[in-house]
Design an enzyme around this catalytic site. Structure first.
Site, PDB file in Angstrom:
ATOM      1  N   TYR A 150       1.138  -1.108  -0.068  1.00 16.09           N
ATOM      2  CA  TYR A 150      -0.088   0.019   0.134  1.00 16.09           C
ATOM      3  C   TYR A 150       0.964   1.156  -0.227  1.00 16.09           C
ATOM      4  CZ  TYR A 150       0.869   1.180   4.997  1.00 16.09           C
ATOM      5  OH  TYR A 150       1.364   1.459   6.111  1.00 16.09           O
ATOM      6  N   ARG A 183       7.640   3.668  -5.396  1.00 16.61           N
ATOM      7  CA  ARG A 183       7.654   2.801  -4.168  1.00 16.61           C
ATOM      8  C   ARG A 183       6.830   1.854  -4.082  1.00 16.61           C
ATOM      9  NH1 ARG A 183       7.869   5.305   1.857  1.00 16.61           N
ATOM     10  NH2 ARG A 183       5.618   5.386   1.315  1.00 16.61           N
ATOM     11  N   ARG A 190      -9.158 -20.089   0.197  1.00 17.91           N
ATOM     12  CA  ARG A 190      -7.957 -19.625   1.178  1.00 17.91           C
ATOM     13  C   ARG A 190      -6.872 -20.617   0.839  1.00 17.91           C
ATOM     14  NH1 ARG A 190      -5.322 -20.221   5.848  1.00 17.91           N
ATOM     15  NH2 ARG A 190      -4.988 -18.317   7.313  1.00 17.91           N
ATOM     16  N   HIS A 209      -2.124 -20.884   1.192  1.00 21.73           N
ATOM     17  CA  HIS A 209      -1.048 -19.998   1.343  1.00 21.73           C
ATOM     18  C   HIS A 209      -0.371 -20.155  -0.002  1.00 21.73           C
ATOM     19  CE1 HIS A 209      -1.291 -21.097   5.562  1.00 21.73           C
ATOM     20  NE2 HIS A 209      -0.293 -20.232   5.768  1.00 21.73           N
ATOM     21  N   LYS A 257       6.561  -1.668   1.734  1.00 21.65           N
ATOM     22  CA  LYS A 257       5.458  -1.084   2.491  1.00 21.65           C
ATOM     23  C   LYS A 257       4.124  -2.184   2.492  1.00 21.65           C
ATOM     24  CE  LYS A 257       3.183   3.410   3.011  1.00 21.65           C
ATOM     25  NZ  LYS A 257       3.802   3.563   4.567  1.00 21.65           N
ATOM     26  N   GLU A 281      13.994   2.743  13.043  1.00 21.19           N
ATOM     27  CA  GLU A 281      12.809   3.456  12.620  1.00 21.19           C
ATOM     28  C   GLU A 281      11.620   3.508  13.678  1.00 21.19           C
ATOM     29  OE1 GLU A 281      11.013   2.453   9.055  1.00 21.19           O
ATOM     30  OE2 GLU A 281      10.791   0.526   9.400  1.00 21.19           O
ATOM     31  N   LEU A 309      11.690   1.488   6.191  1.00 19.68           N
ATOM     32  CA  LEU A 309      11.031   1.854   5.067  1.00 19.68           C
ATOM     33  C   LEU A 309      11.504   3.145   4.491  1.00 19.68           C
ATOM     34  CD1 LEU A 309       8.584   1.227   3.096  1.00 19.68           C
ATOM     35  CD2 LEU A 309       7.284   2.976   4.635  1.00 19.68           C
TER      36      LEU A 309
END
Length: 279
Positions: A32, A51, A99, A101, A146, A179, A203
């Protein structure tokens, strides 16, 4: 009006629907970005989309939209909302499937864009600064992505809130400070800015990038190098950066007063220089 765009559908946030089989919902399998609009103009959209592409590539999600198309979707959704001072959230998940993996090879990613009113930020955030705590690093080894998988950051933020702090700083076993749970960290020592290098431990924040550029235009020495917790505690100034609040002074870490307990002059200069970029 606050709006949501989802795979071509546009409507109110309350009407938006995502499948329970979306891999973002089941696995946090997505990436995101958050972009801020000032008076109807998005700041650093190109940098955010670049990014986003890097994050998607890192987790092996192939973006099916050309960069120009993706940009147009975001611009059009913001325009349709009519909101001038907005927060734009852009999320790409791997797709929708029962669902399991291991994802299906031909899965098409889902694109969500939301446009919300910019929340009010109290002026005291900048005039008085905030408190932070430190805590051991317990996240994964791909912090440069991110990812929407933010469980660790949620836990860190909860712990900070319970301690009366606004942010939690992650510290490696050797004492290196990396961070914040939702921010990059800058410290000031001998009049120079220092922030952790943009490696897998942090990040590479968009605001962080512009702060480094502003420092250069102001003739301020800026270094991307590791620093430890003792450097943090004896810093002349400390501030954090992020898209929403931009540049926020930190005046107390783990109960230790930083810089006399007041926002510092270099932080104010950097913030003023940054503000000139989006006016």
């Amino acid at each position: 009006m606050e709006l949501a765009y989802f795979n071509g559908w546009v409507g109110s946030l309350e009407e938006a629907r995502v499948s329970v089989n979306d891999r973002g919902y089941n696995f946090g399998d997505g990436v995101y970005e958050v972009v801020r609009a000032y008076n109807g103009v998005m700041f650093a959209l190109e940098e955010h989309l670049a990014r986003l592409a890097l994050s998607a590539a890192a987790v092996e999600i192939d973006l099916p939209w050309a960069p120009a198309r993706l940009k147009n979707i975001i611009v059009e959704t913001l325009g349709e909302s009519g909101i001038k001072d907005a927060l734009i959230y852009i999320q790409v998940t791997r797709g929708t499937a029962p669902r399991g993996h291991v994802p299906e090879e031909e899965m098409r990613p889902n694109l969500l864009v939301t446009v919300r009113n910019m929340p009010d930020i109290p002026p005291s955030l900048y005039s008085e600064g905030v408190k932070a705590i430190t805590m051991p690093e317990f996240r994964w080894q791909m912090c440069s992505v991110k990812s929407i998988s933010l469980q660790a950051s949620v836990l860190a933020k909860r712990r900070a809130e319970r301690a009366g702090a606004a942010e939690a700083f992650f510290v490696l076993p050797d004492g290196t400070v990396t961070e914040g749970a939702s921010s990059n960290i800058f410290i000031v020592g001998d009049g120079a800015l220092i922030t952790h290098p943009a490696d897998n431990r942090v990040l590479a924040g968009v605001i962080r990038h512009f702060v480094l550029k502003v420092a250069g235009t102001l003739g301020v020495k800026a270094m991307e190098e590791p620093f430890n917790i003792s450097d943090l505690m004896k810093a002349e100034e400390v501030f954090i950066t992020g898209t929403v609040a931009e540049i926020v002074p930190v005046v107390n870490v783990d109960g230790k007063i930083i810089g006399g307990g007041r926002p510092g002059p270099l932080t104010a200069r950097i913030h003023k220089g940054f503000a000139s970029l989006h006016k």
